[in-house]
Design an enzyme around this catalytic site. Structure first.
Site, mmCIF file in Angstrom:
data_model
loop_
_atom_site.group_PDB
_atom_site.id
_atom_site.type_symbol
_atom_site.label_atom_id
_atom_site.label_comp_id
_atom_site.label_asym_id
_atom_site.label_seq_id
_atom_site.Cartn_x
_atom_site.Cartn_y
_atom_site.Cartn_z
ATOM 1 N N ARG A 1 7.991 6.833 -4.910
ATOM 2 C CA ARG A 1 6.688 7.506 -4.883
ATOM 3 C C ARG A 1 6.685 8.416 -3.668
ATOM 4 N NH1 ARG A 1 1.376 5.625 -2.887
ATOM 5 N NH2 ARG A 1 -0.300 6.643 -4.056
ATOM 6 N N ASN B 1 -4.105 10.199 -3.962
ATOM 7 C CA ASN B 1 -3.961 8.876 -3.357
ATOM 8 C C ASN B 1 -5.316 8.340 -2.882
ATOM 9 O OD1 ASN B 1 -2.213 6.711 -2.030
ATOM 10 N ND2 ASN B 1 -3.354 7.473 -0.261
ATOM 11 N N GLU B 2 -5.627 7.096 -3.245
ATOM 12 C CA GLU B 2 -6.828 6.391 -2.763
ATOM 13 C C GLU B 2 -8.013 7.353 -2.623
ATOM 14 O OE1 GLU B 2 -5.623 4.281 0.766
ATOM 15 O OE2 GLU B 2 -4.108 3.112 -0.309
ATOM 16 N N HIS C 1 -3.804 -0.732 -5.454
ATOM 17 C CA HIS C 1 -3.103 -0.951 -4.192
ATOM 18 C C HIS C 1 -3.511 -2.327 -3.666
ATOM 19 C CE1 HIS C 1 -2.562 3.665 -3.425
ATOM 20 N NE2 HIS C 1 -2.065 3.250 -4.583
ATOM 21 N N TYR D 1 -3.486 -4.934 -0.852
ATOM 22 C CA TYR D 1 -3.328 -5.303 0.552
ATOM 23 C C TYR D 1 -4.202 -6.529 0.836
ATOM 24 C CZ TYR D 1 -0.765 -0.920 1.112
ATOM 25 O OH TYR D 1 0.163 0.089 1.010
ATOM 26 N N GLU E 1 0.862 0.406 -4.671
ATOM 27 C CA GLU E 1 1.196 0.141 -3.273
ATOM 28 C C GLU E 1 0.942 -1.330 -3.005
ATOM 29 O OE1 GLU E 1 -0.610 2.278 -0.085
ATOM 30 O OE2 GLU E 1 -0.274 4.258 -0.977
ATOM 31 N N TRP F 1 4.976 -0.184 -0.131
ATOM 32 C CA TRP F 1 4.752 0.777 0.958
ATOM 33 C C TRP F 1 5.388 0.214 2.225
ATOM 34 C CZ3 TRP F 1 2.422 5.579 0.977
ATOM 35 C CH2 TRP F 1 2.290 6.161 2.246
#
Length: 535
Positions: free
Chosen positions: A78, A154-155, A221, A223, A250, A279
């Site tokens: 990516r 992105n985001e 994503h 996290y 991610e 990531w």
């Protein structure tokens, strides 16, 4: 009767005309495409992403990263791009990225990073501005639908005004299609990609319906929000139940907002057949440097996170399969032959060069390279990769014994069986406790010889309390006995460690041991070199 036949004929003609004027589907996806919850290649083969992100926009000179990521067996990268929030990546640069993707047989997800945290972070771009950027570089992407995925932004929202995400994302997809983009599109969740308010989850069907080609995949994503197995499985379940495609676009092993459960993330992705992209390769800053997978873009310097994602359970090396597009749609399942036992040379306190007899591949994909692992078990760490039958390892620990083996891999991702183990010991680091070893052939005869003494000398400035000497027996030679050392043999590699009474050696002082070898009649070779390390 005649009238009835005329009516029937007219009705038939009307039906045929109506059939002819019904338009065929005008927006069938080309290249990579969505099929239910799965991603398919143009040839119909399923494709599951196993990759990492690379911060190209900030490190445009690190073009070798594409080959290095591929060498560690990723099938996807990516690529971070910018249209102006940072130094823009223009069409020429994007064309070069596309070339690197093709050259290194990688599916590439190109993402516009400008939108990160919109509504919460100053300077962030809108999704509409992101589409403007894609329009400006479209010339570099024409005809790349088989291996390029466009991640629109992105985001694209932080934690403010998140309800606007649905309309903004739908509009961005509509504009991309109106501009002529036929690529698979990827859309990121709001809430900095983590969707903790479930905006993407609950509105994904609406967004999917905005794509006239029905070729949009959703990206979550993971996290700190996803720090338990229950949260991870529940989110993945929701998309599976909805019949919509999802990738983990991610994730990391740690983060400033919490401790992600990377083991569950990876295990669930593998068991469900969905993609994941970690990531990130290297170059992180701002307090998240721990998310670097390699240090300073050096593929031989894997961090603990790099070891985990590439070589750990459910990791890239074990689960990645190259897109069949790059092998002409073939389904090569034939593994390369086993490489020869590696031989160590140029041993220092932190490195060594290994060479081995090359493998061959008859499966049609061709040899892609080799991986060097330490020891043999269920979680053997990868020490290095090479495209030829030689590699120089760096970053090793001084005065440490390494047992290593090699596996070959081909272009389709098949791995050979492991080579035989080789053993070597790095030398002592610094001046406090290095050592050397030298052997003298005391006597020899037609079928053997005695080496006595092998003198071990402390070359450091302080005393040592232990030493290890390694040496290689010539082919056909066999160790027949030894004294004043504890000796083990692995193939032709002999490791001699001090006995209980001669391990302590003062600075500049020496001790010794000896051994006897048998050899084929007429063979005059003897052991010629020794490597010493302190402990």
């Amino acid at each position: 009767m005649t009238k009835r036949l005329g009516l029937a004929a007219a009705a038939l003609l009307s039906l045929l005309v109506s059939m002819l004027i019904v338009p065929a589907p005008a927006h069938a996806a080309v290249g990579l495409r969505v099929s239910g919850t799965k991603i398919l290649e143009a040839n119909g083969n399923a494709f599951v992403m196993r990759g990492v992100s690379h911060a190209h926009t900030w490190y445009t000179s690190q073009t070798s990263s594409f080959a290095n990521i591929k060498a560690l067996r990723a099938n996807t990268v990516r690529v971070v791009l910018s249209g102006g929030r940072w130094t823009p990546n223009n069409a020429t640069d994007v064309a070069n990225v596309v070339s690197l993707c093709r050259q290194n047989r990688l599916i590439c997800v190109l993402e516009n990073h400008d939108t990160t945290g919109y509504g919460e972070q100053s300077g962030a771009y809108t999704l509409d501005q992101a589409v403007d950027y894609w329009s400006s570089v479209r010339s570099a992407l024409t005809g790349t639908e088989d291996f390029i995925i466009v991640n629109i932004g992105n985001e694209p929202y932080g934690n403010n005004n998140v309800s606007a995400w649905t309309a903004a994302t739908s509009n961005a997809i509509t504009r991309m299609r109106s501009l002529g983009f036929q690529h698979m599109l990827m859309v990121d969740a709001p809430n900095w990609g983590q969707d903790w308010q479930f905006t993407m989850r609950d509105n994904a069907k609406t967004v999917a319906a905005a794509d006239t080609q029905k070729n949009t995949v959703f990206s979550i994503h993971m996290y700190g929000v996803f720090d338990t197995a229950a949260e991870i499985t529940a989110y993945l379940d929701a998309f599976q139940t909805a019949g919509l495609p999802l990738v983990i676009g991610e994730f990391g092993f740690n983060h400033s907002d919490g401790d992600p459960d990377e083991d569950t993330i990876m295990a669930q992705a593998v068991s469900r057949g969905i993609g994941y992209i970690g990531w990130s390769w290297s170059g992180n800053g701002g307090g998240v440097e721990y998310l670097d997978m390699v240090t300073n873009f050096n593929p031989a310097a894997l961090t603990s996170w790099g070891q985990r994602i590439f070589n750990g359970a459910n990791g890239i090396a074990a689960t990645s399969r190259e897109a069949t597009y790059f092998s002409g749609g073939s389904t090569d399942t034939t593994a390369p032959t086993t490489p020869g036992t590696p031989a160590a040379s140029g041993i220092t306190s932190t490195g060594a060069t290994l060479t081995w007899t090359a493998s061959t591949d008859s499966g049609g994909s061709g040899l892609a390279g080799y991986d060097v692992y330490r020891e043999q078990g269920t979680t053997d760490p990868l020490l290095g990769s090479a495209t030829t039958n030689s590699v120089t390892l760096t970053g090793l620990t001084p005065s440490t014994q390494y047992q290593v083996y090699v596996r070959a891999r081909d272009g389709a991702g098949n791995q050979s069986t492991a080579s035989a183990l080789a053993t070597f010991t790095t030398s002592g680091g610094g001046t406090g406790g290095g050592c050397t070893a030298a052997g003298t052939v005391q006597s020899q005869w037609n079928g053997g010889y005695v080496v006595q003494p092998v003198t071990v000398t402390n070359t450091g400035t302080t005393g040592i309390t232990g030493w290890t000497v390694t040496f290689t027996l010539p082919a056909g030679h066999t160790l027949a006995g030894s004294w004043n050392a504890s000796v083990s043999v692995n193939g032709q590699t002999v490791t001699a460690r001090n006995a209980g009474y001669n391990g302590t050696v003062g600075a500049g002082a020496s001790t010794s041991f000896g051994f006897q070898v048998t050899r084929p009649g007429g063979n005059t070779a003897t052991v010629s070199s020794y490597t010493c390390a302190t402990s």
